[in-house]
Each structure stands twice: as structure tokens, then as C-alpha cells.
Design a protein around this motif. Structure first.
Motif, PDB file in Angstrom:
ATOM      1  N   TYR A  32       0.825  -1.095   0.096  1.00 51.51           N
ATOM      2  CA  TYR A  32      -0.165  -0.002  -0.124  1.00 51.51           C
ATOM      3  C   TYR A  32       0.939   1.222  -0.001  1.00 51.51           C
ATOM      4  N   ARG A  33       0.418   2.263  -0.628  1.00 51.90           N
ATOM      5  CA  ARG A  33       1.264   3.662  -0.625  1.00 51.90           C
ATOM      6  C   ARG A  33       0.652   4.212   0.616  1.00 51.90           C
ATOM      7  N   GLU A  34       1.195   3.869   1.953  1.00 49.01           N
ATOM      8  CA  GLU A  34       0.813   4.436   3.038  1.00 49.01           C
ATOM      9  C   GLU A  34       1.884   5.702   3.364  1.00 49.01           C
ATOM     10  N   VAL A  35       1.270   7.034   3.659  1.00 49.52           N
ATOM     11  CA  VAL A  35       1.893   7.992   3.625  1.00 49.52           C
ATOM     12  C   VAL A  35       2.751   7.985   4.897  1.00 49.52           C
ATOM     13  N   ILE A  36       4.063   8.393   4.771  1.00 56.12           N
ATOM     14  CA  ILE A  36       5.212   8.496   5.765  1.00 56.12           C
ATOM     15  C   ILE A  36       5.438   9.859   6.053  1.00 56.12           C
ATOM     16  N   GLN A  37       5.243  10.596   5.102  1.00 52.27           N
ATOM     17  CA  GLN A  37       5.717  12.032   5.351  1.00 52.27           C
ATOM     18  C   GLN A  37       4.956  12.918   4.162  1.00 52.27           C
ATOM     19  N   ILE A  38       4.631  14.239   4.910  1.00 54.91           N
ATOM     20  CA  ILE A  38       3.940  15.242   4.139  1.00 54.91           C
ATOM     21  C   ILE A  38       4.806  16.418   4.379  1.00 54.91           C
ATOM     22  N   GLY A  39       5.186  17.132   3.273  1.00 62.13           N
ATOM     23  CA  GLY A  39       5.898  18.275   3.283  1.00 62.13           C
ATOM     24  C   GLY A  39       5.256  19.390   2.540  1.00 62.13           C
ATOM     25  N   ALA A  40       5.396  20.602   2.879  1.00 62.46           N
ATOM     26  CA  ALA A  40       4.608  21.624   2.088  1.00 62.46           C
ATOM     27  C   ALA A  40       5.408  22.919   2.330  1.00 62.46           C
ATOM     28  N   VAL A  41       5.009  23.863   1.263  1.00 68.40           N
ATOM     29  CA  VAL A  41       5.536  25.364   1.430  1.00 68.40           C
ATOM     30  C   VAL A  41       4.083  26.233   0.932  1.00 68.40           C
TER      31      VAL A  41
END
Length: 187
Positions: A32-41
Motif C-alpha cells: 500500500y502507498r501509506e503516507v510516511i511524510q507530508i511536506g509543504a510550503v
């Protein structure tokens, strides 16, 4: 989308992967493509005004593969000590974005949606909240073939920031590419 909004968010995700999972389109058993990090600007006039970074604990595959650790530099300890469950990360990211349009280089919005489905929670973002920066660049004649969020500045002859496959660094890499595209008269 012909032109970029004056204010918007650029984000990127990192998610679970194994040797060959991309080629298999995550069709292997328990992939599964389970999110391990979200980064944003947050962007105003193609300048960063704020940033966001959250580590996420995967539920289905709580132990990271050596492959994803080597690719991203995200360790099991990072996930265990700094990670939050996906519903918390999604809520924090949604609140941080507010009403702004949200761009990514590819299908990261789809990854967020699938993670909401995987964890059984509602997806709070508006249907029209997301746009694909890859498509914006292609509409302006940029060949994005062979590039990813961490390398797209090279399409404009500049070297991307180090530490690709870190979601926040990759969001900044996309911003660098957009800024250079504007300087070169592409956008």
C-alpha cells in the motif's frame, strides 16, 4: 490551469515502498502507498512564506522497508518518535492549507485520498483544491519526462536542493523550478 495563483501551497508526500513496488504499481501482497511524510510550503508571489512537515505512522505496514529508508532517509525511529496517525496528519495538513489551492508534481493528491480511504476517514479537501504542477509546466511547453519533484529544477538548467525524497525538500525543489521557469519567461 494557465497561470499559477498568487498564493498557493506546494506539497509532496513520501510513502511506503519496496524494491520493485513502483514497477508493480504497488500490486504485490500487502503493498500500500501509506503516507510516511507530508511536506509543504505556502507560496506568495513564488516565494516561500511558511512550511509544513509531518511524519506519519503507517498502519498496514508499520515497519519501514530498507528500500524506503535508503531512498528517503526516513528511519523507523523517525516514524516511531515523531510520527502521528494518518488521520491526525491529514487534519493538520488540511487546517494548515486553509482555503488555498494545493499543487503537487504528479499524483500526490491521489495518494492522500487513497490514505483517507485506507484509514476509513472522510477526505476533507474540496474537489477542486488540488492541481498538478507537472501539467501546468507541460501546458507551457516544458518537457517533464524523466523528472520527479526532486529533480524538476534540472529541466531549467539548475541543480535541485540536496536530500531528494524528503517531502519538504521536494516541495522546495518544485518551488525552485517554478521560480526559475518564471525568470526564464516560461510561466
Amino acid at each position: 490551469m494557465e497561470t499559477l495563483p498568487q498564493e498557493f501551497v506546494i506539497f509532496d508526500t513520501e510513502f511506503t515502498a519496496w524494491e520493485g513496488s513502483q514497477e508493480r504499481n504497488w500490486s504485490g501482497e500487502n503493498e500500500y502507498r501509506e503516507v510516511i511524510q507530508i511536506g509543504a510550503v505556502k507560496i506568495r508571489d513564488l516565494r516561500e512564506v511558511n512550511s509544513f512537515l509531518v511524519y506519519v505512522k503507517p498502519e498496514r505496514n508499520p515497519t519501514l522497508s530498507e528500500y524506503i529508508i535508503e531512498l528517503t532517509g526516513i528511519t523507523q525511529q523517525d516514524i516511531e518518535t515523531q510520527g502521528v496517525p494518518y488521520p491526525v496528519a491529514q487534519s493538520e495538513f488540511h487546517a494548515w492549507c486553509g482555503p488555498l489551492q494545493i499543487g503537487s508534481f504528479g499524483t500526490d493528491a491521489e495518494v492522500l485520498l487513497r490514505n483517507a480511504e485506507l484509514t476509513g476517514i472522510p477526505f476533507p479537501f474540496r474537489n477542486d483544491a488540488f492541481f498538478n504542477i507537472r501539467e501546468v509546466l507541460e501546458e507551457h511547453g516544458v518537457d517533464t519526462t524523466g523528472y520527479m519533484s526532486s529533480t524538476i529544477p534540472r529541466a531549467f538548467g539548475i541543480e535541485p536542493p540536496p536530500d531528494g525524497h524528503n517531502a519538504l525538500n521536494d516541495a522546495r525543489s518544485i518551488l525552485l523550478a517554478l521560480s526559475e521557469a518564471r525568470i526564464q519567461g516560461v510561466l
